[in-house]
Motif scaffolding. Structure first.
Motif, PDB file in Angstrom:
ATOM      1  N   ALA A 322       0.830  -1.258  -0.146  1.00  0.00           N
ATOM      2  CA  ALA A 322       0.085  -0.004   0.038  1.00  0.00           C
ATOM      3  C   ALA A 322       0.836   1.296   0.081  1.00  0.00           C
ATOM      4  CB  ALA A 322      -0.766   0.071   1.205  1.00  0.00           C
ATOM      5  N   GLY A 323       2.164   1.266   0.459  1.00  0.00           N
ATOM      6  CA  GLY A 323       3.112   2.447   0.255  1.00  0.00           C
ATOM      7  C   GLY A 323       3.768   2.363  -0.979  1.00  0.00           C
ATOM      8  N   SER A 324       4.738   3.054  -0.989  1.00  0.00           N
ATOM      9  CA  SER A 324       5.813   3.157  -2.088  1.00  0.00           C
ATOM     10  C   SER A 324       6.457   1.863  -2.609  1.00  0.00           C
ATOM     11  CB  SER A 324       6.887   4.556  -1.501  1.00  0.00           C
ATOM     12  OG  SER A 324       7.885   4.175  -2.855  1.00  0.00           O
ATOM     13  N   LEU A 325       6.149   1.586  -3.775  1.00  0.00           N
ATOM     14  CA  LEU A 325       6.558   0.457  -4.383  1.00  0.00           C
ATOM     15  C   LEU A 325       8.280   0.436  -4.456  1.00  0.00           C
ATOM     16  CD1 LEU A 325       6.117  -2.383  -5.461  1.00  0.00           C
ATOM     17  CD2 LEU A 325       5.790  -1.291  -7.749  1.00  0.00           C
ATOM     18  N   PRO A 326       8.673   1.808  -4.989  1.00  0.00           N
ATOM     19  CA  PRO A 326      10.252   2.040  -4.982  1.00  0.00           C
ATOM     20  C   PRO A 326      10.883   1.862  -3.518  1.00  0.00           C
ATOM     21  CG  PRO A 326       9.036   3.584  -6.509  1.00  0.00           C
ATOM     22  CD  PRO A 326       8.157   2.868  -5.785  1.00  0.00           C
ATOM     23  N   GLY A 327      10.151   2.062  -2.481  1.00  0.00           N
ATOM     24  CA  GLY A 327      10.385   2.145  -1.111  1.00  0.00           C
ATOM     25  C   GLY A 327      10.646   0.812  -0.832  1.00  0.00           C
ATOM     26  N   PHE A 328       9.459  -0.058  -1.071  1.00  0.00           N
ATOM     27  CA  PHE A 328       9.558  -1.617  -0.719  1.00  0.00           C
ATOM     28  C   PHE A 328      10.812  -2.248  -1.515  1.00  0.00           C
ATOM     29  CE2 PHE A 328       8.382  -5.831  -2.174  1.00  0.00           C
ATOM     30  CZ  PHE A 328       8.221  -6.389  -0.772  1.00  0.00           C
ATOM     31  N   PHE A 329      11.216  -2.043  -2.731  1.00  0.00           N
ATOM     32  CA  PHE A 329      12.357  -2.503  -3.386  1.00  0.00           C
ATOM     33  C   PHE A 329      13.351  -2.051  -2.590  1.00  0.00           C
ATOM     34  CE2 PHE A 329       9.372  -3.512  -6.637  1.00  0.00           C
ATOM     35  CZ  PHE A 329       9.452  -4.836  -6.709  1.00  0.00           C
ATOM     36  N   GLY A 330      13.635  -0.730  -2.226  1.00  0.00           N
ATOM     37  CA  GLY A 330      14.907  -0.290  -1.633  1.00  0.00           C
ATOM     38  C   GLY A 330      14.882  -0.912  -0.298  1.00  0.00           C
ATOM     39  N   VAL A 331      13.962  -1.308   0.609  1.00  0.00           N
ATOM     40  CA  VAL A 331      14.106  -1.937   1.819  1.00  0.00           C
ATOM     41  C   VAL A 331      14.617  -3.443   1.355  1.00  0.00           C
ATOM     42  CG1 VAL A 331      12.922  -2.980   3.969  1.00  0.00           C
ATOM     43  CG2 VAL A 331      12.380  -0.557   3.082  1.00  0.00           C
ATOM     44  N   VAL A 332      13.879  -4.118   0.672  1.00  0.00           N
ATOM     45  CA  VAL A 332      14.358  -5.474   0.221  1.00  0.00           C
ATOM     46  C   VAL A 332      15.821  -5.247  -0.103  1.00  0.00           C
ATOM     47  CG1 VAL A 332      13.942  -7.306  -1.468  1.00  0.00           C
ATOM     48  CG2 VAL A 332      12.040  -6.252  -0.291  1.00  0.00           C
ATOM     49  N   ILE A 333      16.370  -4.524  -1.226  1.00  0.00           N
ATOM     50  CA  ILE A 333      17.618  -4.613  -1.703  1.00  0.00           C
ATOM     51  C   ILE A 333      18.727  -4.187  -0.590  1.00  0.00           C
ATOM     52  CG2 ILE A 333      19.335  -3.427  -3.309  1.00  0.00           C
ATOM     53  CD1 ILE A 333      16.845  -3.180  -5.066  1.00  0.00           C
ATOM     54  N   SER A 334      18.075  -3.334   0.251  1.00  0.00           N
ATOM     55  CA  SER A 334      19.147  -2.787   1.372  1.00  0.00           C
ATOM     56  C   SER A 334      19.233  -4.050   2.428  1.00  0.00           C
ATOM     57  CB  SER A 334      18.834  -1.707   2.092  1.00  0.00           C
ATOM     58  OG  SER A 334      17.573  -1.560   2.603  1.00  0.00           O
ATOM     59  N   PHE A 335      18.163  -4.673   2.537  1.00  0.00           N
ATOM     60  CA  PHE A 335      18.458  -5.857   3.700  1.00  0.00           C
ATOM     61  C   PHE A 335      19.146  -7.091   2.929  1.00  0.00           C
ATOM     62  CE2 PHE A 335      16.270 -10.052   4.645  1.00  0.00           C
ATOM     63  CZ  PHE A 335      16.787 -10.097   6.292  1.00  0.00           C
ATOM     64  N   SER A 336      18.906  -7.149   1.711  1.00  0.00           N
ATOM     65  CA  SER A 336      19.683  -8.227   1.144  1.00  0.00           C
ATOM     66  C   SER A 336      21.039  -8.084   1.083  1.00  0.00           C
ATOM     67  CB  SER A 336      19.220  -8.433  -0.397  1.00  0.00           C
ATOM     68  OG  SER A 336      17.811  -8.656  -0.382  1.00  0.00           O
ATOM     69  N   LEU A 337      21.688  -6.745   0.861  1.00  0.00           N
ATOM     70  CA  LEU A 337      22.959  -6.466   1.140  1.00  0.00           C
ATOM     71  C   LEU A 337      23.518  -6.537   2.566  1.00  0.00           C
ATOM     72  CD1 LEU A 337      23.013  -3.534  -1.200  1.00  0.00           C
ATOM     73  CD2 LEU A 337      24.109  -5.663  -1.799  1.00  0.00           C
ATOM     74  N   MET A 338      22.525  -6.217   3.641  1.00  0.00           N
ATOM     75  CA  MET A 338      23.128  -6.275   4.752  1.00  0.00           C
ATOM     76  C   MET A 338      23.235  -7.920   5.258  1.00  0.00           C
ATOM     77  SD  MET A 338      21.839  -7.115   8.107  1.00  0.00           S
ATOM     78  CE  MET A 338      20.037  -7.204   8.143  1.00  0.00           C
ATOM     79  N   THR A 339      22.095  -8.676   4.747  1.00  0.00           N
ATOM     80  CA  THR A 339      22.444 -10.194   4.974  1.00  0.00           C
ATOM     81  C   THR A 339      23.735 -10.504   4.494  1.00  0.00           C
ATOM     82  OG1 THR A 339      19.784 -10.282   4.804  1.00  0.00           O
ATOM     83  CG2 THR A 339      21.118 -12.082   4.602  1.00  0.00           C
ATOM     84  N   ALA A 340      24.058 -10.381   3.046  1.00  0.00           N
ATOM     85  CA  ALA A 340      25.154 -10.887   2.629  1.00  0.00           C
ATOM     86  C   ALA A 340      26.477 -10.543   3.203  1.00  0.00           C
ATOM     87  CB  ALA A 340      25.192 -10.118   1.265  1.00  0.00           C
ATOM     88  N   SER A 341      26.411  -9.143   3.598  1.00  0.00           N
ATOM     89  CA  SER A 341      27.772  -8.756   4.682  1.00  0.00           C
ATOM     90  C   SER A 341      27.807  -9.689   6.029  1.00  0.00           C
ATOM     91  CB  SER A 341      27.531  -7.392   4.582  1.00  0.00           C
ATOM     92  OG  SER A 341      26.629  -6.749   5.503  1.00  0.00           O
ATOM     93  N   PHE A 342      26.520  -9.671   6.306  1.00  0.00           N
ATOM     94  CA  PHE A 342      26.510 -10.441   7.691  1.00  0.00           C
ATOM     95  C   PHE A 342      26.899 -11.739   7.520  1.00  0.00           C
ATOM     96  CE2 PHE A 342      23.820 -13.344  10.665  1.00  0.00           C
ATOM     97  CZ  PHE A 342      24.612 -12.731  11.792  1.00  0.00           C
ATOM     98  N   GLY A 343      26.773 -12.535   6.273  1.00  0.00           N
ATOM     99  CA  GLY A 343      27.272 -13.709   6.016  1.00  0.00           C
ATOM    100  C   GLY A 343      28.743 -13.680   6.036  1.00  0.00           C
ATOM    101  N   LEU A 344      29.448 -12.718   5.335  1.00  0.00           N
ATOM    102  CA  LEU A 344      30.777 -12.567   5.501  1.00  0.00           C
ATOM    103  C   LEU A 344      31.310 -12.311   6.635  1.00  0.00           C
ATOM    104  CD1 LEU A 344      31.646 -10.177   2.414  1.00  0.00           C
ATOM    105  CD2 LEU A 344      31.937 -12.710   2.527  1.00  0.00           C
ATOM    106  N   LEU A 345      30.629 -11.804   7.428  1.00  0.00           N
ATOM    107  CA  LEU A 345      31.244 -11.375   9.000  1.00  0.00           C
ATOM    108  C   LEU A 345      31.199 -12.751   9.717  1.00  0.00           C
ATOM    109  CD1 LEU A 345      31.904  -9.082  10.616  1.00  0.00           C
ATOM    110  CD2 LEU A 345      29.770  -9.058  11.615  1.00  0.00           C
TER     111      LEU A 345
END
Length: 438
Positions: A322-345
Motif C-alpha cells: 500500500a505504500g511506495s513500491l520503490p520504497g519497498f524494493f529499496g528496503v528489500v535490496i538494502s536488507f539483502s545487502l546487509m544479509t550478505a555482509s552478515f554472512g561474510l562477517l
C-alpha cells in the motif's frame, strides 16, 4: 569483471541445484508467515480471538443477573457460566483467561453501598498470571456493567424503592436525624418522590418527555461518551486495512533469509577447508574479488527469495504493497545487502564451520527476536524499544511494515534503507579486514 560474474553465476547455479534447500527456504517462511498471520487476525479483524472468561454467579438478585447479561453482550468477551471449582481448574490450566465470582447477596449489598452507607461487596477474580494486560481490560468492562446495573436498579427498580423506604425509616428513628443526616434524608426523600411520580406516569401510559426520562433512569448510569475508532493508515483506510499476514510475512522472511546467510558464511569456511580457495587464489583472482562475488550472489539470492515470498503473500493472502513500491524494493535490496555482509562477517570470525554455526545461529535468533518478528516491538518495555533501534533487522521489519499495511511513502523507507546500508558497509569492511589479517 569476467571473474566476478563467473563466480556469482557459479554460486547461483549451486544454490538452484540444491532443490531441497531451495524448497525449504521458500516454503518454510510462507507456512510460518501464514500461521502467525492467521492467529493475529489475518485479513479480517473479526476473526481475532475473543477473551475467554468464566462467570460464576452465586447470587440470584436482579442486579447480578443484569451484570452477567451485560458481560455476555460484550463483543470482545466470550463468557461461560460454570461452577467455581471448574472455573478455577480451567484458569489454572490456562484454558480460560480468568474467572469472575459474583458472591451471594452481591446485588443487595452493592445497591446499599451505592450511596456510601453500607460496606462494599467484593468480586473475586481468578486470573492467569500471564494475562495481566487482559485483567485490566476485563476489570474495566466489569466496572461499567456493575455501575450501570446497580444505578438502574437503585434509581428505577424495586430494589431501589425498598432500600430507600428502609433507609428513611432508619434515619427517622435515629436521634437528631435532621441535624446529622439531614442532607441524606432530603436526598432520599426527593428520590422517593421522583420514583413515585415516574411510576404514576408509567401507569398512566405517558409517552412524552417524562417517559423518556423514565427510560433513561431505568437504563442506569452509562458512559457519558461514545468512541469512534479509526485505524490510522495512509491513503484509503478501507482499502488499506490492517492485514496480520503483512507483518508475519515480513518477520518470517527476515528470519529465514538470515539463516540462509549463515549457510553462505559457513560455505566459505567449508570451501577454505577443502582447499577450493587455494585453487581460486592461485588463478589471477584476488581475495577481494572472491569475497565480493560471494556477497553479491548471496544478496541476489536473498532478494529473489524475499520477492517470491511477498508475491505469494500478495496473491494468496491479499497483502497489499500500500505504500511506495520503490520504497519497498529499496528496503528489500538494502536488507539483502546487509544479509550478505552478515554472512561474510560470520565467515571472517568463524574459525571452523561447526563453531561458526553455533555462534551465528545464536546471534541471528537474538537479532530476529529484537526486530519484532516474533513478538511485536510495541509489547517490549520502553527502554527495550529504544535499544532495539541498534539492530538492523528492526529497521528491516519496520520498513516492510511501512511499505505494506501502513501505506507510507518513500520518505518512510529512506531511514530503513540508510541504516541497513550503513550496517552492510560496516559488516563488509570488518569482514574484509579480518580475512586479510587471517
Amino acid at each position: 569483471m569476467t571473474a566476478l560474474i563467473a563466480l556469482i553465476r557459479k554460486d547461483l547455479i549451486l544454490f538452484l541445484a540444491d532443490r531441497r534447500a531451495l524448497l525449504l527456504n521458500l516454503v518454510m517462511p510462507i507456512l510460518l508467515g501464514a500461521f502467525f498471520g492467521f492467529i493475529t487476525g489475518g485479513r479480517d479483524t473479526k476473526d481475532a480471538a475473543k477473551i475467554e472468561i468464566a462467570v460464576v454467579s452465586q447470587d440470584e438478585h436482579v442486579i447480578s443477573q443484569k451484570v452477567v447479561k451485560g458481560l455476555k453482550e460484550e463483543s470482545t468477551l466470550l463468557v461461560k457460566e460454570m461452577s467455581l471449582e471448574e472455573a478455577k481448574a480451567q484458569v489454572l490450566k490456562g484454558k480460560l483467561n480468568m474467572a469472575v465470582l459474583i458472591p451471594e447477596k452481591f446485588g443487595e449489598r452493592a445497591g446499599g453501598a451505592l450511596f456510601g452507607g453500607k460496606e462494599k461487596p467484593e468480586l473475586d477474580i481468578y486470573y492467569d498470571p500471564s494475562q495481566t494486560a487482559v485483567l485490566a481490560m476485563v476489570k474495566g468492562m466489569l466496572t461499567q456493567q456493575v455501575m450501570q446495573s446497580v444505578s438502574a436498579e437503585m434509581f428505577g427498580g424495586k430494589t431501589g424503592t425498598t432500600f430507600i423506604d428502609q433507609t428513611l425509616k432508619d434515619l427517622e428513628k435515629m436521634d437528631q436525624a435532621k441535624k446529622e443526616n439531614g442532607e441524606l434524608h432530603d436526598f432520599l426523600g426527593s428520590l422517593k418522590k421522583f420514583q413515585v411520580s415516574q411510576q404514576a406516569d408509567k401507569d398512566a401510559g405517558a409517552v412524552s418527555t417524562t417517559a423518556s426520562t423514565t427510560n433513561t433512569a431505568n437504563a442506569g448510569l452509562s458512559m457519558p461518551f461514545v468512541t469512534r475508532d479509526q485505524a490510522m493508515t495512509a491513503g484509503d483506510p478501507v482499502a488499506n486495512k490492517y492485514n496480520g499476514y503483512a507483518h508475519s510475512f515480513a518477520g518470517m522472511s527476515v528470519q529465514f533469509i538470515l539463516f540462509m546467510a549463515i549457510d553462505a558464511g559457513i560455505g566459505i569456511l567449508l570451501a577454505r577447508r577443502l582447499g577450493l580457495w587455494s585453487r581460486l587464489l592461485a588463478a589471477p583472482v584476488g581475495l577481494n574479488t572472491v569475497l565480493i562475488a560471494r556477497a553479491l550472489s548471496c544478496a541476489l539470492i536473498a532478494c529473489g527469495l524475499m520477492c517470491f515470498i511477498f508475491l505469494v503473500a500478495v496473491f494468496v493472502f491479499n497483502v497489499h504493497i500500500a505504500g511506495s513500491l520503490p520504497g519497498f524494493f529499496g528496503v528489500v535490496i538494502s536488507f539483502s545487502l546487509m544479509t550478505a555482509s552478515f554472512g561474510l562477517l560470520i565467515a571472517a570470525f568463524g574459525k571452523t564451520p561447526e563453531a561458526a554455526r553455533g555462534i551465528s545461529v545464536f546471534a541471528t535468533l537474538i537479532m530476529v527476536m529484537l526486530s519484532g518478528a516474533w513478538m511485536p516491538s510495541f509489547m517490549f518495555p520502553q527502554w527495550l524499544q529504544s535499544l532495539t533501534l541498534i539492530v538492523p533487522t528492526r529497521w528491516a521489519v519496520d520498513g516492510l511494515d511501512a511499505m505494506t499495511w501502513r501505506g507510507l511513502g518513500l520518505d518512510a523507507a529512506l531511514p530503513a534503507v540508510g541504516v541497513q546500508l550503513a550496517f552492510a558497509t560496516v559488516f563488509g569492511v570488518i569482514a574484509l579486514w579480518r580475512f586479510r589479517k587471517v
